[in-house]
Motif scaffolding. Structure first.
Motif, short mmCIF file in Angstrom:
data_model
loop_
_atom_site.label_atom_id
_atom_site.label_comp_id
_atom_site.label_asym_id
_atom_site.label_seq_id
_atom_site.Cartn_x
_atom_site.Cartn_y
_atom_site.Cartn_z
N TYR A 238 5.86 -4.80 122.07
CA TYR A 238 6.51 -3.59 122.56
C TYR A 238 6.28 -2.35 121.48
CZ TYR A 238 10.20 -0.24 124.30
OH TYR A 238 10.94 0.66 124.70
N ARG A 239 5.59 -1.37 121.88
CA ARG A 239 5.46 -0.14 121.07
C ARG A 239 4.82 -0.76 119.67
NH1 ARG A 239 6.46 5.07 122.63
NH2 ARG A 239 8.03 5.51 124.21
N ASN A 240 5.22 -0.24 118.63
CA ASN A 240 4.59 -0.82 117.32
C ASN A 240 5.42 -1.78 116.63
OD1 ASN A 240 7.08 0.77 116.54
ND2 ASN A 240 6.05 1.12 114.45
N LEU A 241 6.32 -2.42 117.44
CA LEU A 241 7.11 -3.52 117.00
C LEU A 241 6.59 -4.76 116.73
CD1 LEU A 241 10.74 -2.42 118.48
CD2 LEU A 241 10.04 -2.18 116.33
N LYS A 242 6.51 -5.41 115.53
CA LYS A 242 6.20 -6.74 115.43
C LYS A 242 6.95 -7.79 116.20
CE LYS A 242 2.85 -5.25 112.71
NZ LYS A 242 3.06 -3.88 112.67
N GLU A 243 6.50 -8.83 116.80
CA GLU A 243 7.21 -9.63 117.48
C GLU A 243 8.45 -10.31 116.61
OE1 GLU A 243 6.69 -13.97 120.02
OE2 GLU A 243 5.18 -12.99 119.48
N ASN A 244 9.74 -10.08 117.08
CA ASN A 244 10.86 -10.41 116.25
C ASN A 244 12.06 -10.52 117.07
OD1 ASN A 244 12.43 -10.99 114.04
ND2 ASN A 244 11.53 -9.52 112.85
N GLU A 245 13.08 -10.33 116.36
CA GLU A 245 14.51 -10.43 117.10
C GLU A 245 15.55 -9.65 115.99
OE1 GLU A 245 16.61 -14.56 116.13
OE2 GLU A 245 15.66 -14.30 118.20
N LEU A 246 16.36 -8.91 116.64
CA LEU A 246 17.36 -8.17 115.92
C LEU A 246 18.81 -8.88 116.45
CD1 LEU A 246 18.03 -5.71 114.33
CD2 LEU A 246 18.51 -4.41 116.50
N ILE A 247 19.34 -9.39 115.39
CA ILE A 247 20.81 -9.70 115.35
C ILE A 247 21.84 -9.05 114.72
CG2 ILE A 247 22.32 -12.03 115.11
CD1 ILE A 247 19.82 -12.54 116.57
N PRO A 248 22.58 -8.01 115.76
CA PRO A 248 23.21 -6.88 115.02
C PRO A 248 24.87 -7.49 115.02
CG PRO A 248 22.91 -6.70 117.34
CD PRO A 248 22.19 -7.86 117.15
N GLY A 249 25.36 -6.68 113.90
CA GLY A 249 26.83 -6.96 113.88
C GLY A 249 27.59 -6.36 115.25
N PRO A 250 28.71 -6.61 115.12
CA PRO A 250 29.62 -6.24 116.18
C PRO A 250 30.26 -4.77 116.03
CG PRO A 250 31.05 -7.56 114.78
CD PRO A 250 29.86 -7.59 114.31
N GLN A 251 30.22 -4.18 114.83
CA GLN A 251 30.43 -2.76 114.69
C GLN A 251 29.31 -1.74 114.36
OE1 GLN A 251 33.98 -2.70 112.29
NE2 GLN A 251 34.02 -4.85 112.45
N VAL A 252 29.09 -1.09 113.23
CA VAL A 252 28.33 -0.27 113.11
C VAL A 252 26.95 -0.94 112.54
CG1 VAL A 252 27.58 1.73 111.64
CG2 VAL A 252 30.00 1.58 112.69
N ASN A 253 26.04 -0.64 113.33
CA ASN A 253 24.58 -1.30 112.75
C ASN A 253 23.67 0.23 112.40
OD1 ASN A 253 24.53 -4.50 113.55
ND2 ASN A 253 25.43 -3.29 115.14
N VAL A 254 23.36 0.20 111.14
CA VAL A 254 22.44 1.43 110.85
C VAL A 254 21.02 0.77 110.70
CG1 VAL A 254 21.81 2.85 108.94
CG2 VAL A 254 24.40 2.34 109.64
N ILE A 255 20.04 1.59 111.24
CA ILE A 255 18.75 1.11 111.45
C ILE A 255 18.01 2.34 110.41
CG2 ILE A 255 16.65 0.64 112.44
CD1 ILE A 255 18.59 -0.04 114.86
N CYS A 256 17.69 2.07 109.18
CA CYS A 256 16.84 2.96 108.23
C CYS A 256 15.43 2.84 108.17
CB CYS A 256 17.64 2.55 107.08
SG CYS A 256 17.48 4.32 105.70
N GLY A 257 14.78 3.67 107.87
CA GLY A 257 13.37 3.94 107.57
C GLY A 257 12.49 5.14 107.70
N ASP A 258 11.54 5.44 107.31
CA ASP A 258 10.72 6.69 107.35
C ASP A 258 10.73 6.92 109.05
OD1 ASP A 258 10.95 7.14 104.84
OD2 ASP A 258 8.90 6.22 104.25
N ASN A 259 10.13 8.36 109.02
CA ASN A 259 9.46 8.51 110.41
C ASN A 259 8.34 7.60 110.94
OD1 ASN A 259 11.44 10.69 110.86
ND2 ASN A 259 10.33 12.02 109.77
N ALA A 260 8.20 7.41 112.28
CA ALA A 260 7.08 6.73 113.08
C ALA A 260 7.07 5.32 112.46
CB ALA A 260 5.94 7.46 112.66
N GLN A 261 8.36 4.60 111.88
CA GLN A 261 8.09 3.24 111.39
C GLN A 261 8.78 2.26 112.67
OE1 GLN A 261 6.66 2.47 108.47
NE2 GLN A 261 6.21 4.63 108.88
#
Length: 368
Positions: free
Chosen positions: A11-34
């Motif tokens: 999917y797009r540039n994402l490496k095969e993986n999985e995201l296990i989020p928490g039940p409240q606030v989940n912040v996804i941080c990184g530079d542009n185009a990552q």
């Protein structure tokens, strides 16, 4: 409603993986185009809609993939755990979906099964640009809340297109003029129903958004939004909307024939957004305009939760920029009882996060 796991491959540039989020606030941080926004977009696709970035399906597939992209979602809805899967094929292959292991007729069949509300920088056009974006926002919110409205809107759009075609044809075949009244009757009935639905919804949205904006601004500013329609400017009861719209179409017939399209009706209406009783579009600062859109989107989520009986997931893309510290604090710590995903570039903007999870994305790789 809650995301327990998001899996992705090619999917797009994402490496095969999985995201296990928490039940409240989940912040996804990184530079542009990552790849931060790609994660939010992947979650959004499970609502059954198209990409909120306007991308075509083929653009969602990694360049290196021959087969296509695969997304998987484990989520909680209707008081039980559920699963969904989306595959996006190359070439003429359409997007396909499964729900709880069962193939669906189309990816759009997921509408109403998993619900989310998204804010992206493009949504700032709700304030900054013309009325078409505000109508689109209002109609999209109503469609997710009330599937019957989607059918009504589709009927109106088809009828409007047919009337517009007739207006053009009349210039070559004057005998068609007598058939115009048939389309006026049909269009006025459908149009009146749309205006009634929009007006009722917006009255409630305005109240909810006003309360949220009050929290975002810490009571320093007054927010309001109202429906602006030529049909409503002289008052009148809902029962008479159909007749009034029919009259507008009749009286505007000469203008419509000259223009070659229908100049009156809900497809020309607008929303008026104000801060401190002044137009947010003309006088609002960047931070105020962003706060206006956030208030509208969070109010949309609140009304959708009311209709569903459970809270949709909130997706906030690049929301922290141009907000002062107090407004950032509201988003990080004051949206209680919701699962929220927030992307940002500057780690300093999330230093005030009191509880929740933080993920970091670099070149499509996720850690956290």
């Amino acid at each position: 409603m809650k995301v327990n796991r998001l899996g992705f491959r090619d999917y797009r540039n994402l490496k095969e993986n999985e995201l296990i989020p928490g039940p409240q606030v989940n912040v996804i941080c990184g530079d542009n185009a990552q790849g931060k926004t790609n994660l939010l977009e992947a979650v959004w696709l499970f609502t059954g809609g198209r990409s909120f970035r306007g991308a075509r399906d083929q653009e969602l597939i990694a360049f290196s993939s021959r087969a296509g992209a695969v997304l998987a979602l484990d989520f909680e809805a209707e008081e039980r755990e559920q699963t969904a899967k989306i595959t996006i094929g190359r070439g003429a292959k359409k997007r396909a979906a499964q729900l709880n292991g069962v193939d669906q007729p189309a990816a759009s069949s997921l509408i109403g099964k998993f619900c989310a509300v998204v804010f992206s920088p493009d949504h700032l056009s709700l304030v900054k640009e013309g009325p078409s974006m505000r109508r689109k926002f209002l109609d999209a919110a109503l469609c997710q809340r009330k599937p019957a409205y989607a059918r009504l809107l589709s009927q109106y759009s088809r009828t409007l297109a047919q009337r517009n075609t007739l207006l053009k044809d009349i210039s070559y075949h004057s005998e068609l003029l007598e058939t115009l009244e048939i389309w006026d009757e049909k269009l006025s009935g459908l149009g009146a129903a749309i205006i009634i639905e929009r007006k009722r919804y917006l009255e409630r949205l305005s109240e909810a958004a006003g309360e949220i904006y009050d929290g975002i601004s810490q009571g320093r500013e007054r927010f309001a939004v109202r429906y602006d329609s030529g049909l409503l400017r002289d008052g009148g009861e809902e029962a008479g909307y159909r007749e009034r719209l029919f009259s507008l179409l009749q009286n505007g017939r000469k203008e419509d024939l000259n223009a070659g399209f229908t100049t009156k009706g809900p497809h020309r209406d607008d929303l008026l957004v104000t801060v401190q009783e002044k137009s947010a579009r003309e006088y609002g600062s960047q931070g105020q305009q962003r706060s206006c859109v956030l208030a509208l989107k969070l109010a949309e989520a609140a009304l959708l939760a009311e209709a569903l009986g459970e809270k949709p997931v909130i997706l906030l893309d690049d929301v922290m920029s141009e907000l002062d510290a107090s407004r950032q604090d509201y988003l990080l710590n004051k949206i209680q009882g919701w699962q929220v995903f927030i992307t940002c570039c500057d780690p300093n903007s999330i230093s005030g996060l009191s509880q929740g999870r933080t993920f970091y994305v670099e070149n499509g790789e996720i850690r956290g």
